[in-house]
Design a protein around this motif. Structure first.
Motif, PDB file in Angstrom:
ATOM      1  N   GLU A 135      28.697 -74.722  14.139  1.00  0.00           N
ATOM      2  CA  GLU A 135      29.733 -73.910  13.504  1.00  0.00           C
ATOM      3  C   GLU A 135      30.999 -74.693  13.173  1.00  0.00           C
ATOM      4  OE1 GLU A 135      31.505 -69.558  14.104  1.00  0.00           O
ATOM      5  OE2 GLU A 135      31.822 -70.843  15.858  1.00  0.00           O
ATOM      6  N   ASP A 136      31.530 -75.455  14.094  1.00  0.00           N
ATOM      7  CA  ASP A 136      32.775 -76.188  13.830  1.00  0.00           C
ATOM      8  C   ASP A 136      32.627 -77.105  12.614  1.00  0.00           C
ATOM      9  OD1 ASP A 136      34.010 -74.947  15.965  1.00  0.00           O
ATOM     10  OD2 ASP A 136      33.700 -76.625  17.339  1.00  0.00           O
ATOM     11  N   TYR A 137      31.524 -77.783  12.539  1.00  0.00           N
ATOM     12  CA  TYR A 137      31.253 -78.677  11.412  1.00  0.00           C
ATOM     13  C   TYR A 137      31.211 -77.902  10.099  1.00  0.00           C
ATOM     14  CZ  TYR A 137      28.264 -81.266   8.184  1.00  0.00           C
ATOM     15  OH  TYR A 137      27.741 -81.846   7.059  1.00  0.00           O
ATOM     16  N   PHE A 138      30.497 -76.767  10.074  1.00  0.00           N
ATOM     17  CA  PHE A 138      30.380 -75.998   8.831  1.00  0.00           C
ATOM     18  C   PHE A 138      31.704 -75.340   8.442  1.00  0.00           C
ATOM     19  CE2 PHE A 138      25.759 -76.152   9.826  1.00  0.00           C
ATOM     20  CZ  PHE A 138      25.383 -76.829   8.674  1.00  0.00           C
ATOM     21  N   ILE A 139      32.516 -74.970   9.413  1.00  0.00           N
ATOM     22  CA  ILE A 139      33.848 -74.442   9.092  1.00  0.00           C
ATOM     23  C   ILE A 139      34.695 -75.538   8.456  1.00  0.00           C
ATOM     24  CG2 ILE A 139      36.017 -73.657  10.131  1.00  0.00           C
ATOM     25  CD1 ILE A 139      34.328 -71.838  11.957  1.00  0.00           C
ATOM     26  N   LYS A 140      34.663 -76.741   9.031  1.00  0.00           N
ATOM     27  CA  LYS A 140      35.398 -77.861   8.433  1.00  0.00           C
ATOM     28  C   LYS A 140      34.933 -78.117   6.997  1.00  0.00           C
ATOM     29  CE  LYS A 140      36.538 -80.792  12.394  1.00  0.00           C
ATOM     30  NZ  LYS A 140      36.286 -82.129  12.984  1.00  0.00           N
ATOM     31  N   GLN A 141      33.639 -78.078   6.803  1.00  0.00           N
ATOM     32  CA  GLN A 141      33.079 -78.321   5.475  1.00  0.00           C
ATOM     33  C   GLN A 141      33.556 -77.250   4.488  1.00  0.00           C
ATOM     34  OE1 GLN A 141      28.728 -77.984   4.648  1.00  0.00           O
ATOM     35  NE2 GLN A 141      28.790 -80.210   4.914  1.00  0.00           N
ATOM     36  N   THR A 142      33.557 -76.003   4.906  1.00  0.00           N
ATOM     37  CA  THR A 142      34.002 -74.904   4.053  1.00  0.00           C
ATOM     38  C   THR A 142      35.483 -75.041   3.713  1.00  0.00           C
ATOM     39  OG1 THR A 142      32.323 -73.433   4.978  1.00  0.00           O
ATOM     40  CG2 THR A 142      34.222 -72.377   3.914  1.00  0.00           C
ATOM     41  N   LEU A 143      36.301 -75.340   4.707  1.00  0.00           N
ATOM     42  CA  LEU A 143      37.732 -75.515   4.469  1.00  0.00           C
ATOM     43  C   LEU A 143      38.008 -76.698   3.535  1.00  0.00           C
ATOM     44  CD1 LEU A 143      39.100 -74.782   8.039  1.00  0.00           C
ATOM     45  CD2 LEU A 143      39.380 -73.351   5.988  1.00  0.00           C
TER      46      LEU A 143
END
Length: 194
Positions: free
Chosen positions: A97-105
């Motif tokens: 999740e943390d990785y995908f949130i960073k990617q989205t942001l």
């Protein structure tokens, strides 16, 4: 004896290091000089692999997608039922999740600065979106691109919703609901078409 450099592998190493750099600082605030300094390479070396910051970002998007798809596919591979595959996909999203949130942001930051519209980066994003859709079709054994697009949109929406409302949205619950919905959909569709 001269050092032999695997240029493709070195390019990938540079790209891996760039993700956190862009995620921490944003696309617009970084210059090519700052990127080179943070990576510990000369600007000439950086330009050798990436003719511009835009090229670097495009290649980063494509490399991230390739790695994400490989990891997700490995998690799903060998599971026999649609439910198992969807639940594994939900678990994969939760674990990363943390990785995908960073990617989205990061993507939101890029589009805030560059705007939505015709650009080489947008073309790269469209390519990786199509690859992601195709990979979802394969991994979940779907024949219908619209269903795969729906799953992709659900994933993007879940990640965005988790950024603002972690208490209400669970990847696992949403994966279970998706499995139930698709199972019911296939039972009602003529010939069980996927």
């Amino acid at each position: 004896m001269p050092k032999v450099v695997d240029h493709d592998e070195y390019r990938k190493v540079l790209l891996e290091q760039c993700f956190d750099l862009f995620a921490d600082h944003g696309y617009a605030s970084l210059t090519t000089r700052q990127i080179a300094k943070a990576l510990g390479v000369s600007t000439g070396t950086l330009y050798y692999y990436f003719p511009s910051k835009e090229d670097l970002f495009m290649q980063l998007i494509e490399e991230l997608t390739t790695q994400d798809l490989l990891r997700a596919t490995a998690q799903i591979e060998g599971l026999s039922t649609l439910r198992e595959r969807i639940l594994a996909l939900g678990d994969f999203l939760a674990a990363n999740e943390d990785y995908f949130i960073k990617q989205t942001l990061l993507m939101m930051d890029f589009y805030q600065q560059a705007g939505v519209g015709q650009s080489r980066v947008n073309e790269a994003v469209q390519r990786v979106s199509m690859r992601s859709r195709d990979e979802i079709m394969t991994a979940l054994q779907l024949d219908n691109p619209l269903l795969a697009t729906h799953v992709l949109c659900l994933i993007d929406g879940l990640i965005s919703e988790r950024m603002v409302n972690t208490e209400m949205v669970s990847y696992r619950q949403q994966a279970e609901l998706l499995a139930d919905l698709l199972t019911a959909y296939f039972e009602k569709s003529p010939g069980g078409e996927r």
